[in-house]
Motif scaffolding. Sequence first.
Motif, short mmCIF file in Angstrom:
data_model
loop_
_atom_site.label_atom_id
_atom_site.label_comp_id
_atom_site.label_asym_id
_atom_site.label_seq_id
_atom_site.Cartn_x
_atom_site.Cartn_y
_atom_site.Cartn_z
N PRO A 1 6.05 5.70 -5.35
CA PRO A 1 7.16 5.88 -4.42
C PRO A 1 6.85 5.30 -3.03
CG PRO A 1 6.54 7.98 -5.44
CD PRO A 1 5.52 6.96 -5.85
N GLU A 2 7.88 4.73 -2.42
CA GLU A 2 7.84 4.26 -1.03
C GLU A 2 9.14 4.73 -0.39
OE1 GLU A 2 6.64 0.09 -0.33
OE2 GLU A 2 6.24 -0.01 -2.48
N THR A 3 9.16 6.01 -0.03
CA THR A 3 10.43 6.63 0.36
C THR A 3 10.43 7.22 1.76
OG1 THR A 3 9.70 8.70 -0.67
CG2 THR A 3 11.01 7.21 -2.03
N THR A 4 9.43 6.88 2.58
CA THR A 4 9.33 7.54 3.88
C THR A 4 10.24 6.95 4.95
OG1 THR A 4 7.56 6.15 4.76
CG2 THR A 4 6.90 8.06 3.40
N GLY A 5 10.67 5.70 4.76
CA GLY A 5 11.53 5.07 5.75
C GLY A 5 10.78 4.34 6.86
N THR A 6 9.43 4.37 6.81
CA THR A 6 8.64 3.61 7.79
C THR A 6 7.53 2.85 7.07
OG1 THR A 6 6.99 5.34 8.25
CG2 THR A 6 9.01 5.36 9.59
N ILE A 7 7.08 1.78 7.70
CA ILE A 7 5.98 1.00 7.14
C ILE A 7 4.71 1.85 7.09
CG2 ILE A 7 4.50 -1.03 7.57
CD1 ILE A 7 7.07 -2.36 8.80
N GLU A 8 4.42 2.56 8.17
CA GLU A 8 3.23 3.42 8.22
C GLU A 8 3.30 4.50 7.15
OE1 GLU A 8 5.21 2.62 10.79
OE2 GLU A 8 3.92 1.78 12.36
N GLY A 9 4.44 5.16 7.07
CA GLY A 9 4.62 6.25 6.11
C GLY A 9 4.48 5.79 4.67
N ASN A 10 5.03 4.62 4.36
CA ASN A 10 4.93 4.11 2.99
C ASN A 10 3.48 3.80 2.61
OD1 ASN A 10 7.66 4.34 2.61
ND2 ASN A 10 8.10 2.16 2.73
N ALA A 11 2.72 3.21 3.53
CA ALA A 11 1.31 2.92 3.24
C ALA A 11 0.55 4.22 2.98
CB ALA A 11 0.68 2.14 4.40
#
Length: 191
Positions: A39-49
């Motif tokens: 999943p990549e669902t955080t809405g930010t580049i930092e959060g997804n990493a």
Amino acid sequence: MQIVFATNNKNKIKEVQSLVPEHIKLLSLEDIGCHEEIPETTGTIEGNAQQKANYVKDNYGYDCFADDTGLEVEALNGEPGVDTAYYAGPQRNPDDNMNKLLSNLKNATSRSAQFKTVIALHLNGELKTFTGICKGEITTEKQGYKGFGYDPIFKAKDYTKTFAEISLEEKNKIGHRGKAVSQLIEFLNQF
């Protein structure tokens, strides 16, 4: 030292493996048997990493790092940003993405943009992040055949060629991912 790079993108693995010291062996998601879409669902580049690094650690038990990269275009209020890979739709087609971006910029007076990579490292129970930014501009047409993604339409500041027209070694020196990986390597060299 073995560490998982939370990707199956062979281009990214090749690019990063060429930068890390020989004593560090990168494992891909495929190497550890991870075949699901993380999943990549955080809405930010930092959060997804961070989300990807946590997923591998929590579900597979490996120390790992994950990256997320976005192309941020000033005239488009930071688009495509966190949606860089899916900009033209779920098919994740680089040509479709570039075509949409070029179309959206056809009347723009500024073509300023930056690539941003954030690497999240999960190591020894701690989570650290490293950020690399490469400022530049979007060209008016595709140029070059090297690289991947948006490389044919991105020129780094003070460069006359796109990322798709320069060598991998040169791209690693000036590029966003290379900058973030350099910080990661500096940190890993302590171990």
